[in-house]
Design a protein around this motif. Structure first.
Motif, PDB file in Angstrom:
ATOM      1  N   ILE A  96       0.912  -1.149  -0.124  1.00  0.00           N
ATOM      2  CA  ILE A  96      -0.022  -0.021  -0.046  1.00  0.00           C
ATOM      3  C   ILE A  96       0.902   1.043   0.132  1.00  0.00           C
ATOM      4  N   ASN A  97       0.632   2.150  -0.803  1.00  0.00           N
ATOM      5  CA  ASN A  97       1.279   3.492  -1.195  1.00  0.00           C
ATOM      6  C   ASN A  97       0.317   4.573  -0.988  1.00  0.00           C
ATOM      7  N   SER A  98       0.187   5.140   0.093  1.00  0.00           N
ATOM      8  CA  SER A  98       1.020   5.093   1.581  1.00  0.00           C
ATOM      9  C   SER A  98       0.096   5.078   2.799  1.00  0.00           C
ATOM     10  N   ILE A  99       0.875   5.105   3.963  1.00  0.00           N
ATOM     11  CA  ILE A  99       0.336   5.589   5.283  1.00  0.00           C
ATOM     12  C   ILE A  99       1.287   6.643   5.598  1.00  0.00           C
ATOM     13  N   GLU A 104      -6.248  11.579   9.938  1.00  0.00           N
ATOM     14  CA  GLU A 104      -6.984  10.790   8.949  1.00  0.00           C
ATOM     15  C   GLU A 104      -6.579   9.878   8.329  1.00  0.00           C
ATOM     16  N   ARG A 105      -5.356  10.077   7.491  1.00  0.00           N
ATOM     17  CA  ARG A 105      -4.680   9.090   6.772  1.00  0.00           C
ATOM     18  C   ARG A 105      -4.442   7.914   7.518  1.00  0.00           C
ATOM     19  N   PHE A 106      -3.807   7.843   8.725  1.00  0.00           N
ATOM     20  CA  PHE A 106      -3.506   6.745   9.620  1.00  0.00           C
ATOM     21  C   PHE A 106      -4.824   5.925   9.745  1.00  0.00           C
ATOM     22  N   ALA A 107      -5.755   6.686  10.160  1.00  0.00           N
ATOM     23  CA  ALA A 107      -7.168   5.919  10.464  1.00  0.00           C
ATOM     24  C   ALA A 107      -7.781   5.040   9.450  1.00  0.00           C
ATOM     25  N   LEU A 110      -4.880   2.188   8.023  1.00  0.00           N
ATOM     26  CA  LEU A 110      -4.147   1.168   8.773  1.00  0.00           C
ATOM     27  C   LEU A 110      -5.229  -0.255   8.900  1.00  0.00           C
ATOM     28  N   PRO A 111      -6.373   0.073   8.948  1.00  0.00           N
ATOM     29  CA  PRO A 111      -7.302  -1.079   8.755  1.00  0.00           C
ATOM     30  C   PRO A 111      -7.117  -2.106   7.439  1.00  0.00           C
ATOM     31  N   LEU A 112      -6.787  -1.230   6.364  1.00  0.00           N
ATOM     32  CA  LEU A 112      -6.513  -2.167   5.048  1.00  0.00           C
ATOM     33  C   LEU A 112      -5.361  -2.801   5.166  1.00  0.00           C
ATOM     34  N   VAL A 113      -4.136  -2.296   5.878  1.00  0.00           N
ATOM     35  CA  VAL A 113      -2.931  -2.985   5.951  1.00  0.00           C
ATOM     36  C   VAL A 113      -3.172  -4.529   6.777  1.00  0.00           C
ATOM     37  N   ALA A 122       5.385   3.935   4.506  1.00  0.00           N
ATOM     38  CA  ALA A 122       5.201   4.854   5.636  1.00  0.00           C
ATOM     39  C   ALA A 122       6.016   6.350   5.085  1.00  0.00           C
ATOM     40  N   LEU A 123       4.953   7.273   5.219  1.00  0.00           N
ATOM     41  CA  LEU A 123       5.705   8.361   4.755  1.00  0.00           C
ATOM     42  C   LEU A 123       6.100   9.424   6.132  1.00  0.00           C
ATOM     43  N   CYS A 124       7.182   9.791   6.096  1.00  0.00           N
ATOM     44  CA  CYS A 124       7.786  10.635   7.159  1.00  0.00           C
ATOM     45  C   CYS A 124       7.127  11.720   7.295  1.00  0.00           C
ATOM     46  N   MET A 125       5.939  12.160   7.701  1.00  0.00           N
ATOM     47  CA  MET A 125       4.989  13.330   7.821  1.00  0.00           C
ATOM     48  C   MET A 125       3.861  12.941   8.732  1.00  0.00           C
ATOM     49  N   ASP A 126       3.442  14.242   9.263  1.00  0.00           N
ATOM     50  CA  ASP A 126       2.188  14.093  10.345  1.00  0.00           C
ATOM     51  C   ASP A 126       1.346  15.201   9.833  1.00  0.00           C
ATOM     52  N   ASP A 127       0.549  15.550  10.574  1.00  0.00           N
ATOM     53  CA  ASP A 127      -0.529  16.637  10.599  1.00  0.00           C
ATOM     54  C   ASP A 127       0.144  17.934  10.155  1.00  0.00           C
ATOM     55  N   ARG A 128       1.381  18.102  10.756  1.00  0.00           N
ATOM     56  CA  ARG A 128       2.215  19.376  10.499  1.00  0.00           C
ATOM     57  C   ARG A 128       2.713  19.259   9.107  1.00  0.00           C
ATOM     58  N   GLY A 129       2.804  18.351   8.357  1.00  0.00           N
ATOM     59  CA  GLY A 129       3.372  18.336   6.937  1.00  0.00           C
ATOM     60  C   GLY A 129       4.754  17.586   7.255  1.00  0.00           C
ATOM     61  N   ILE A 130       5.673  17.844   6.128  1.00  0.00           N
ATOM     62  CA  ILE A 130       6.846  17.326   5.967  1.00  0.00           C
ATOM     63  C   ILE A 130       7.734  17.898   6.937  1.00  0.00           C
ATOM     64  N   PRO A 131       8.616  17.334   8.066  1.00  0.00           N
ATOM     65  CA  PRO A 131       9.300  17.618   8.957  1.00  0.00           C
ATOM     66  C   PRO A 131      10.370  18.894   8.395  1.00  0.00           C
ATOM     67  N   ALA A 132      10.625  19.685   9.133  1.00  0.00           N
ATOM     68  CA  ALA A 132      11.479  20.673   8.558  1.00  0.00           C
ATOM     69  C   ALA A 132      12.833  20.707   9.013  1.00  0.00           C
TER      70      ALA A 132
END
Length: 266
Positions: A96-99, A104-107, A110-113, A122-132
């Motif tokens: 799966i591309n991607s979580i 929202e995306r994680f929720a 994850l059930p599909l995985v 697994a993309l290195c980002m969260d609700d803040r976006g791509i880490p700075a």
């Protein structure tokens, strides 16, 4: 090195036309060419379609590609309904591309995985976006991988994408990405690392040289999967050579087979 062929993506105009027209011949020919060039898995993406049309089209695309290629697919969409549709007809173990760490995306993903026993990017980002920064990226990545492990996803099914940015605007991005992979590898034994190549060279001329160099450098820091154009014979030859030099191809057997198959002409 897991080679994931990138070319069945509707952001390419020829693929977009073929997907909308349900042109089986064009899609299957593209699949076959990538497999013949050395791809082990194919990424399939029809995200240019309207959200309501994408699930049914993804189902058709997965069926069509697997009929011709007979390899597992990396089902690629931010639309969890399209992911579910593709997974429902996929034969074998899909990716799966991607979580990500986005709530929202994680929720949604994850059930599909878990339902399909799929591996996952697994993309290195969260609700803040791509880490700075490197420090923030390590924090985000560690939290994301731990959440997946706590949910019962095996570490060998997680393909961490450090999300390299363009070196044209972020001169330190590649060095930080290499460091991030090394740090994450030390924290999570068995974790895989995957990367696409389009971002690192964005905005620069003759992008293929930067893409190829990035793959070689990243393999030395743990990269073991790449979403790439397998018809780039020079890049593929460099990947085979790098595996041999890093002692990931014992006695150069894969390198020799690749030579015998005419895959080192790049």
């Amino acid at each position: 090195m897991l080679i994931i062929g990138e070319k069945i993506n509707s952001t390419r105009k020829s693929i977009d036309r073929a997907v909308r027209a349900k042109d089986v011949e064009v899609i299957q020919e593209e699949a076959k060419k990538q497999i013949e060039a050395g791809a082990h898995m194919l990424d399939v993406n029809c995200g240019t379609l309207d959200a309501q049309d994408e699930p049914a089209t993804m189902e058709w695309l997965v069926r069509t590609v697997q009929e011709a290629a007979g390899v597992p697919l990396c089902i690629d969409s931010p639309n969890h309904k399209a992911l579910a549709a593709g997974l429902s007809v996929h034969r074998g173990k899909a990716m799966i591309n991607s979580i990500s760490g986005e709530t929202e995306r994680f929720a949604n993903v994850l059930p599909l995985v878990k339902q399909y026993g799929a591996s996952v990017v697994a993309l290195c980002m969260d609700d803040r976006g791509i880490p700075a920064s490197m420090g923030q990226a390590l924090e985000v990545g560690t939290k994301l991988v731990n959440r997946l492990l706590d949910a019962g996803v095996p570490v060998e099914d997680i393909y961490f994408d450090p999300l390299v940015r363009s070196v044209a605007t972020n001169p330190e991005t590649v060095l930080e990405t290499l460091q991030l992979m090394e740090e994450m590898s030390a924290r999570f034994s068995g974790l895989h690392f995957v990367s696409g190549l389009s971002n690192v060279s964005f905005g620069l001329p003759e992008r293929r040289h930067l893409n190829r160099a990035y793959v070689v450098l990243s393999m030395a820091s743990g990269l073991d999967a790449v979403i790439v154009d397998p018809l780039d014979s020079t890049l593929m030859a460099l990947a085979y050579a790098t595996e041999a030099l890093l002692n990931k191809d014992r006695f150069c057997m894969q390198y020799i087979r690749s030579y015998q198959q005419g895959k080192l002409k790049g």
